[in-house]
Write an enzyme that holds these catalytic residues in place. Structure first.
Site, short mmCIF file in Angstrom:
data_model
loop_
_atom_site.label_atom_id
_atom_site.label_comp_id
_atom_site.label_asym_id
_atom_site.label_seq_id
_atom_site.Cartn_x
_atom_site.Cartn_y
_atom_site.Cartn_z
N ASP A 99 -1.95 12.82 -5.87
CA ASP A 99 -1.99 13.79 -4.78
C ASP A 99 -1.36 15.06 -5.34
O ASP A 99 -0.24 15.04 -5.85
CB ASP A 99 -1.19 13.25 -3.59
CG ASP A 99 -1.25 14.17 -2.38
OD1 ASP A 99 -0.97 15.38 -2.54
OD2 ASP A 99 -1.55 13.70 -1.27
N GLU A 128 -0.67 5.29 -4.50
CA GLU A 128 -0.29 6.71 -4.48
C GLU A 128 1.21 6.91 -4.44
O GLU A 128 1.90 6.43 -3.54
CB GLU A 128 -0.93 7.38 -3.25
CG GLU A 128 -0.60 8.87 -3.13
CD GLU A 128 -1.16 9.50 -1.86
OE1 GLU A 128 -1.65 8.76 -0.97
OE2 GLU A 128 -1.10 10.74 -1.75
N HIS A 168 2.24 15.94 -4.60
CA HIS A 168 3.30 14.95 -4.81
C HIS A 168 4.04 15.07 -6.13
O HIS A 168 4.54 14.09 -6.65
CB HIS A 168 2.71 13.55 -4.66
CG HIS A 168 2.32 13.25 -3.24
ND1 HIS A 168 1.96 12.00 -2.81
CD2 HIS A 168 2.24 14.06 -2.16
CE1 HIS A 168 1.66 12.05 -1.52
NE2 HIS A 168 1.82 13.28 -1.10
N ASP A 220 0.96 20.04 2.59
CA ASP A 220 -0.41 19.71 2.99
C ASP A 220 -1.15 20.88 3.64
O ASP A 220 -1.84 20.71 4.64
CB ASP A 220 -0.43 18.47 3.89
CG ASP A 220 -0.21 17.20 3.08
OD1 ASP A 220 -1.05 16.92 2.21
OD2 ASP A 220 0.81 16.51 3.29
N HIS A 248 -6.06 13.12 -4.47
CA HIS A 248 -5.88 13.72 -3.15
C HIS A 248 -5.67 15.20 -3.39
O HIS A 248 -4.59 15.62 -3.81
CB HIS A 248 -4.65 13.13 -2.44
CG HIS A 248 -4.95 11.86 -1.73
ND1 HIS A 248 -4.04 11.21 -0.94
CD2 HIS A 248 -6.08 11.11 -1.67
CE1 HIS A 248 -4.59 10.12 -0.43
NE2 HIS A 248 -5.82 10.03 -0.87
N LYS A 276 4.75 9.45 -4.49
CA LYS A 276 5.18 10.67 -3.81
C LYS A 276 6.50 11.08 -4.43
O LYS A 276 7.23 10.27 -4.98
CB LYS A 276 5.32 10.37 -2.32
CG LYS A 276 5.78 11.56 -1.50
CD LYS A 276 5.21 11.47 -0.09
CE LYS A 276 5.82 12.52 0.81
NZ LYS A 276 4.95 12.86 1.92
N TRP A 307 -0.51 4.03 0.28
CA TRP A 307 0.62 4.95 0.18
C TRP A 307 1.67 4.53 1.22
O TRP A 307 1.33 4.30 2.37
CB TRP A 307 0.22 6.41 0.43
CG TRP A 307 1.43 7.26 0.55
CD1 TRP A 307 2.24 7.68 -0.46
CD2 TRP A 307 2.03 7.75 1.77
NE1 TRP A 307 3.31 8.40 0.05
CE2 TRP A 307 3.20 8.46 1.42
CE3 TRP A 307 1.70 7.65 3.13
CZ2 TRP A 307 4.04 9.06 2.36
CZ3 TRP A 307 2.52 8.25 4.07
CH2 TRP A 307 3.68 8.96 3.67
N ASP A 342 5.52 19.46 -0.36
CA ASP A 342 4.29 18.73 -0.04
C ASP A 342 3.84 19.06 1.38
O ASP A 342 3.81 18.21 2.26
CB ASP A 342 4.58 17.22 -0.17
CG ASP A 342 3.36 16.37 0.11
OD1 ASP A 342 2.23 16.87 -0.07
OD2 ASP A 342 3.53 15.20 0.52
N ASP A 400 -6.77 15.71 0.91
CA ASP A 400 -5.65 15.29 1.76
C ASP A 400 -4.81 16.49 2.16
O ASP A 400 -3.94 16.92 1.42
CB ASP A 400 -4.79 14.25 1.01
CG ASP A 400 -3.67 13.71 1.90
OD1 ASP A 400 -3.67 14.00 3.11
OD2 ASP A 400 -2.77 13.01 1.38
#
Ligand code: RNT
Ligand code: ZN
Length: 418
Positions: free
Chosen positions: A258, A225, A261, A295, A285, A227, A186, A293, A325
């Protein structure tokens, strides 16, 4: 919780599921075999253990300053070991290149080598864990806005070298553990404002990837990955989903999804079946985006449940690698791990307990009221009794009992880190 009541509740739940044609024992067996790839970076807010002085350059950021983060490898390992005592099943650990055992030496990113991960491999073996890996192109003076897509050959080559070395490290890990190490790539490359060179940067990235992937390895697998955007890189992301989807299909690479994302109204669950048709495997993820995003710690929300159910419905547990993640620095970090891991397991358990045969029968007959009704009922079937029993069988805390256990570790260990 009393062992006896957990067992009793399970027996009743089992009967209830059996009436719907679902075998709860089988579901438990499957859950036992689901190996999550635990991200190492929740323990220390994605800082890593390099000894580089000139670190700058963004790309990623954890927010919060809850005390007790892991300050070195020993602490990180101890934290992960503690996490493992609160979760059932056998899991993997996902390392980033910045977490090497550099022994006090300055090792730049274009110098990382398998030897810097030898102690990790040894430790993982002792803990009966397999390792996965990631190249790290953020948080470095050469990170800037562009790494592998940088028109500047010097910078680009630096990151190509780094990523090639990361593949070599992954190969060494895979060989050592006799199980493929999955390496995720990534990069944050993008542009804050309107760029007039969208094509150019993507063309450069494609070339860099071709170079990086030109060596074939047997004991590692690559995944790429995408985004949507990064902070301060809002207008353009070189490695967008379309880019990596195209690259992955063309070059037989796994695409990493992810869950943070994509646009928040976009369903990641819906992407599974398409990817399964055109790529061999998928890397996940699992995260929780709040407005962006962000997290946040994964929870048992609709998105996570939908995703897990979709994978089970596609009968694709053996083709989907489930990584986590998220990195929340505002709460107890061990707690963050455990909440997210258990939530992910619960989501898969719900998928495994779905009365799918009946649901599909309804659908085949055009009985859509019945299908929707059963989907609704499914939500409140006693899956939680099955979950408690899973924890009991694995000798890990049942229900909320892990709160106390984590508080204890905080009192005895993490709160003493200054
Ligand atoms: C960043 C990506 C990436 C990182 C980790 C640290 O937006 O999700 O996967 O979170 O590699
Ligand atoms: Zn990710």
């Amino acid at each position: 919780m009393k062992t006896e009541s957990v067992q009793k509740a399970y027996e009743i739940a089992k009967e209830r599921y059996a009436a719907l044609g679902v075998n709860a024992d089988k579901a438990l067996e499957h859950l036992q075999n689901i190996s999550l790839s635990l991200h190492c970076w929740q323990a220390d807010d994605v800082t890593g253990f390099e000894n580089l002085k000139n670190q700058g350059g963004g790309g990623i950021q954890a927010t919060g300053n809850y005390p007790g983060k892991a300050r070195n490898i020993e602490e990180l390992r101890s934290d992960i070991e503690n996490v493992l005592t609160h979760i059932g099943g056998n899991h993997r650990l996902n390392l980033h290149a910045i977490y090497g055992d550099f022994g006090g030496k300055v090792v730049d990113r274009n110098e990382v080598a398998p030897e810097h991960f030898a102690s990790w491999m040894q430790w993982a073996k002792e803990k009966n864990m397999k390792l996965d890996f990631n190249s790290s192109s953020f948080g470095h003076s050469k990170s800037g806005d562009l790494t592998l897509a940088n028109p500047d050959k010097g910078i680009r080559d630096f990151w190509i070298e780094h990523t090639k070395r990361c593949r070599l490290i992954s190969e060494a890990m895979g060989k050592f553990q006799n199980d493929p190490c999955i390496m995720n790539l990534w990069i944050h490359d993008g542009s804050k404002d309107i760029t007039v060179n969208r094509y150019l940067y993507r063309q450069i990235l494609e070339k860099s990837l071709d170079d990086i992937f030109s060596i074939d390895y047997k004991n590692m697998k690559d995944c790429i990955e995408s985004k949507l955007f990064g902070l301060a890189l809002e207008s353009y992301t070189v490695g967008s989903h379309d880019f990596y989807l195209g690259y992955g299909v063309k070059n037989d690479k796994m695409v990493t999804l992810d869950t943070g994302h994509f646009h928040l109204s976009e369903s990641v669950a819906d992407k599974i079946s398409s990817l399964l048709l055109f790529t061999k495997e998928i890397m996940l993820h699992v995260s929780r985006p709040v407005r962006w995003d962000s997290d946040h710690v994964t929870t048992l929300n609709d998105e996570t449940i939908d995703l897990a159910k979709e994978i089970v419905r596609c009968n694709a547990l053996d083709r989907v690698h489930i990584g986590l993640d998220y990195f929340d620095a505002s709460i107890n970090r061990i707690g963050a791990y455990v909440i997210g891991i258990r939530a992910t397991q619960k989501a898969f358990l719900q998928g495994l307990l779905e009365p799918i045969v009946q649901l599909r029968e309804y659908e085949a007959k055009g009985q859509y009221f019945e299908r929707l009704a059963l989907l609704e009922e499914e939500k409140s079937l006693p899956w939680n009794a099955v979950w408690d029993y899973f924890c009991l069988k694995n000798d890990v805390p049942v229900g909320e009992d892990y709160i106390k256990a984590i508080q204890k570790y905080e009192q005895e260990v993490t709160s003493k880190r200054k």
